[in-house]
Design an enzyme around this catalytic site. Structure first.
Site, PDB file in Angstrom:
ATOM      1  N   THR A  29       0.838  -1.218   0.000  1.00  0.00           N
ATOM      2  CA  THR A  29       0.000   0.000   0.000  1.00  0.00           C
ATOM      3  C   THR A  29       0.867   1.260   0.000  1.00  0.00           C
ATOM      4  O   THR A  29       0.492   2.267  -0.601  1.00  0.00           O
ATOM      5  CB  THR A  29      -0.959   0.056   1.218  1.00  0.00           C
ATOM      6  OG1 THR A  29      -0.207  -0.150   2.414  1.00  0.00           O
ATOM      7  CG2 THR A  29      -2.046  -0.979   1.128  1.00  0.00           C
ATOM      8  N   GLN A 104       1.541 -13.191  -0.479  1.00  0.00           N
ATOM      9  CA  GLN A 104       0.252 -13.394  -1.152  1.00  0.00           C
ATOM     10  C   GLN A 104       0.099 -12.405  -2.304  1.00  0.00           C
ATOM     11  O   GLN A 104      -0.885 -12.450  -3.034  1.00  0.00           O
ATOM     12  CB  GLN A 104      -0.889 -13.192  -0.151  1.00  0.00           C
ATOM     13  CG  GLN A 104      -0.846 -14.168   1.006  1.00  0.00           C
ATOM     14  CD  GLN A 104      -1.726 -13.699   2.174  1.00  0.00           C
ATOM     15  OE1 GLN A 104      -2.921 -13.965   2.210  1.00  0.00           O
ATOM     16  NE2 GLN A 104      -1.149 -13.001   3.130  1.00  0.00           N
ATOM     17  N   HIS A 122       0.181 -16.710  -4.474  1.00  0.00           N
ATOM     18  CA  HIS A 122      -0.950 -16.439  -5.358  1.00  0.00           C
ATOM     19  C   HIS A 122      -0.502 -16.089  -6.782  1.00  0.00           C
ATOM     20  O   HIS A 122      -1.287 -15.539  -7.549  1.00  0.00           O
ATOM     21  CB  HIS A 122      -1.819 -15.320  -4.774  1.00  0.00           C
ATOM     22  CG  HIS A 122      -2.521 -15.736  -3.504  1.00  0.00           C
ATOM     23  ND1 HIS A 122      -3.024 -14.844  -2.581  1.00  0.00           N
ATOM     24  CD2 HIS A 122      -2.801 -16.968  -3.001  1.00  0.00           C
ATOM     25  CE1 HIS A 122      -3.582 -15.509  -1.570  1.00  0.00           C
ATOM     26  NE2 HIS A 122      -3.450 -16.794  -1.797  1.00  0.00           N
ATOM     27  N   THR A 191      -1.039  -8.151   6.235  1.00  0.00           N
ATOM     28  CA  THR A 191      -2.074  -9.095   5.787  1.00  0.00           C
ATOM     29  C   THR A 191      -3.148  -9.224   6.854  1.00  0.00           C
ATOM     30  O   THR A 191      -2.845  -9.293   8.043  1.00  0.00           O
ATOM     31  CB  THR A 191      -1.491 -10.486   5.441  1.00  0.00           C
ATOM     32  OG1 THR A 191      -2.572 -11.402   5.207  1.00  0.00           O
ATOM     33  CG2 THR A 191      -0.586 -11.046   6.519  1.00  0.00           C
TER      34      THR A 191
HETATM   35  P1  OAD Z   1      -6.066  -7.572   2.935  1.00  0.00           P
HETATM   36  O1  OAD Z   1      -6.545  -6.366   2.181  1.00  0.00           O
HETATM   37  O2  OAD Z   1      -7.083  -8.543   3.370  1.00  0.00           O
HETATM   38  O3  OAD Z   1      -5.282  -7.116   4.230  1.00  0.00           O
HETATM   39  C1  OAD Z   1      -4.297  -6.138   4.187  1.00  0.00           C
HETATM   40  C2  OAD Z   1      -3.940  -5.787   5.617  1.00  0.00           C
HETATM   41  O4  OAD Z   1      -2.828  -4.911   5.563  1.00  0.00           O
HETATM   42  C3  OAD Z   1      -5.043  -5.071   6.385  1.00  0.00           C
HETATM   43  O5  OAD Z   1      -5.218  -5.724   7.630  1.00  0.00           O
HETATM   44  C4  OAD Z   1      -4.507  -3.649   6.577  1.00  0.00           C
HETATM   45  O6  OAD Z   1      -4.840  -3.109   7.840  1.00  0.00           O
HETATM   46  C5  OAD Z   1      -3.019  -3.869   6.489  1.00  0.00           C
HETATM   47  N1  OAD Z   1      -2.260  -2.735   5.948  1.00  0.00           N
HETATM   48  C6  OAD Z   1      -2.573  -1.896   4.937  1.00  0.00           C
HETATM   49  N2  OAD Z   1      -1.582  -1.031   4.707  1.00  0.00           N
HETATM   50  C7  OAD Z   1      -0.601  -1.308   5.612  1.00  0.00           C
HETATM   51  C8  OAD Z   1       0.683  -0.763   5.893  1.00  0.00           C
HETATM   52  N3  OAD Z   1       1.173   0.277   5.211  1.00  0.00           N
HETATM   53  N4  OAD Z   1       1.404  -1.327   6.896  1.00  0.00           N
HETATM   54  C9  OAD Z   1       0.910  -2.364   7.625  1.00  0.00           C
HETATM   55  N5  OAD Z   1      -0.299  -2.908   7.393  1.00  0.00           N
HETATM   56  C10 OAD Z   1      -1.043  -2.394   6.405  1.00  0.00           C
HETATM   57  O7  OAD Z   1      -4.924  -8.237   2.035  1.00  0.00           O
HETATM   58  P2  OAD Z   1      -4.310  -9.713   2.146  1.00  0.00           P
HETATM   59  O8  OAD Z   1      -4.300 -10.190   3.537  1.00  0.00           O
HETATM   60  O9  OAD Z   1      -3.058  -9.719   1.369  1.00  0.00           O
HETATM   61  O10 OAD Z   1      -6.108 -13.114  -2.913  1.00  0.00           O
HETATM   62  O11 OAD Z   1      -5.403 -10.508   1.335  1.00  0.00           O
HETATM   63  C11 OAD Z   1      -5.198 -11.861   1.074  1.00  0.00           C
HETATM   64  C12 OAD Z   1      -5.743 -12.226  -0.283  1.00  0.00           C
HETATM   65  O12 OAD Z   1      -7.083 -11.759  -0.430  1.00  0.00           O
HETATM   66  C13 OAD Z   1      -5.028 -11.609  -1.451  1.00  0.00           C
HETATM   67  O13 OAD Z   1      -3.837 -12.281  -1.796  1.00  0.00           O
HETATM   68  C14 OAD Z   1      -6.036 -11.724  -2.544  1.00  0.00           C
HETATM   69  C15 OAD Z   1      -7.276 -11.309  -1.789  1.00  0.00           C
HETATM   70  O14 OAD Z   1      -8.438 -11.843  -2.249  1.00  0.00           O
HETATM   71  C16 OAD Z   1      -6.349 -13.435  -4.174  1.00  0.00           C
HETATM   72  O15 OAD Z   1      -6.535 -12.612  -5.053  1.00  0.00           O
HETATM   73  C17 OAD Z   1      -6.344 -14.927  -4.414  1.00  0.00           C
END
Ligand code: OAD
Length: 241
Positions: A29, A104, A122, A191
Site C-alpha cells: 500500500t 500473497q 498467489h 495481511t
Molecule cells: P487484505 O486487504 O485482506 O489485508 C491487508 C492488511 O494490511 C489489512 O489488515 C490492513 O490493515 C493492512 N495494511 C494496509 N496497509 C498497511 C501498511 N502500510 N502497513 C501495515 N499494514 C497495512 O490483504 P491480504 O491479507 O493480502 O487473494 O489478502 C489476502 C488475499 O485476499 C489476497 O492475496 C487476494 C485477496 O483476495 C487473491 O486474489 C487470491
C-alpha cells in the site's frame, strides 16, 4: 511510533540468521497499490460485480472481457515502485539474515526490490500463459491493450495468478511450510490473515518470536509474541541491523 516494539524487533533480528517474512497486500500500500479489505481497499470499490467474484475461476471462464477490464484498471498500476518494506527485506536477505519472503501479493515488487527467494503463493501478474495449450506469454500480452488476449492456438491467455476456486501450487505451499517450520523469527506483515489456505501457514511456526506488523488487528494478534500496529514501511525503515 511503537519504539519499544521496534527495539525488540531490532534486537531479535540482530541475533538471528533465520528470519522468514510472510506478507500480504499491506506491504504494497505504501507503493500506492490499494489492499483488498481496508476501507479504501479493492473490495470496497464500486464495480459492476463484486471484485471477489471477478477474481474467480468461474467468472474468468464466463466473462474474460469483463475480467480483463477489471484486471487492467485495478491490478495493473503503471509506475509502481518497491517501498521501504520491500527494500529492507531485500537488504536483510543480502546480509544473510532473512531466508525467504513468502507473499500473497501478485505485484512482483519484492523481486523488483532485489529479493531473491520469493515464494509467490498467489502467483504473479507479471507472468501469463494460455489457458488452453499452456504456452507461456510475456506480461505485455495481458496487462496492456484492450479486449481478450488470445494465444496462437485460439485459447484465452490468462495471468499466472491463483483465482478464487483454484488450488494453490502444492510445491510452493510445501516450500513455504518448510521455511516457516524451521524459522527462528517469523515476521508477518500487511495481511488481514483472512484468506485460507495462505493464512493457515502461521500454524506451522514452532518458535517463540512470532512478530505481527499490521495497521489493523488480525485474528492472530493473540498468538504473536510481538504485535506492532503501525505502517510496515515506517517500522522496517527503523530496522538498523
Ligand atoms: P487484505 O486487504 O485482506 O489485508 C491487508 C492488511 O494490511 C489489512 O489488515 C490492513 O490493515 C493492512 N495494511 C494496509 N496497509 C498497511 C501498511 N502500510 N502497513 C501495515 N499494514 C497495512 O490483504 P491480504 O491479507 O493480502 O487473494 O489478502 C489476502 C488475499 O485476499 C489476497 O492475496 C487476494 C485477496 O483476495 C487473491 O486474489 C487470491
Amino acid at each position: 511510533m511503537d519504539i519499544q516494539g521496534i527495539k525488540t524487533l531490532n534486537d531479535w533480528i540482530r541475533d538471528s540468521d533465520n528470519v522468514v517474512f510472510f506478507g500480504g497486500a499491506g506491504v504494497s500500500t505504501e507503493s500506492g497499490i490499494p489492499d483488498f479489505r481496508s476501507v479504501d481497499g479493492l473490495y470496497h470499490q464500486k464495480w459492476s460485480y463484486p471484485p471477489e467474484e471477478i477474481l474467480s475461476h468461474s467468472f474468468f471462464e464466463r466473462d474474460p472481457a469483463e475480467y480483463y477490464r477489471f484486471h487492467r484498471e485495478k491490478l495493473v498500476l503503471d509506475g509502481v515502485q518497491p517501498n521501504r518494506a520491500h527494500r529492507k527485506l531485500a537488504e536483510l536477505e543480502e546480509a544473510g539474515k532473512l531466508r525467504a519472503v513468502i507473499t500473497q501479493n501478485i505485484d512482483g515488487l519484492h523481486q523488483a526490490a532485489g529479493s531473491k527467494k520469493v515464494l509467490e503463493l498467489h502467483g504473479s501478474i507479471l507472468r501469463a500463459y494460455c489457458s488452453r495449450c499452456r504456452k507461456p506469454w510475456p506480461e505485455e500480452a495481458i496487462n496492456h491493450g484492450t479486449g481478450i488476449p488470445r494465444c496462437d492456438c485460439g485459447g484465452v491467455i490468462r495471468p499466472d495468478i491463483v483465482l478464487y476456486e483454484e488450488p494453490l501450487d502444492q510445491d510452493i505451499m510445501e516450500e513455504a511450510v518448510r521455511y516457516i517450520r524451521n524459522a527462528e523469527i517469523l515476521i508477518i506483515g500487511g495481511t488481514s490473515l483472512n484468506v485460507y489456505p495462505a493464512a493457515g501457514l502461521i500454524r506451522y511456526y514452532r518458535g517463540n518470536k512470532l512478530v505481527l506488523v499490521n495497521l489493523s488487528e488480525t485474528p492472530y494478534d493473540s498468538y504473536a509474541n510481538l504485535v506492532i500496529h503501525e505502517k510496515i514501511g515506517e517500522v522496517f525503515s527503523q530496522i538498523t541491523v
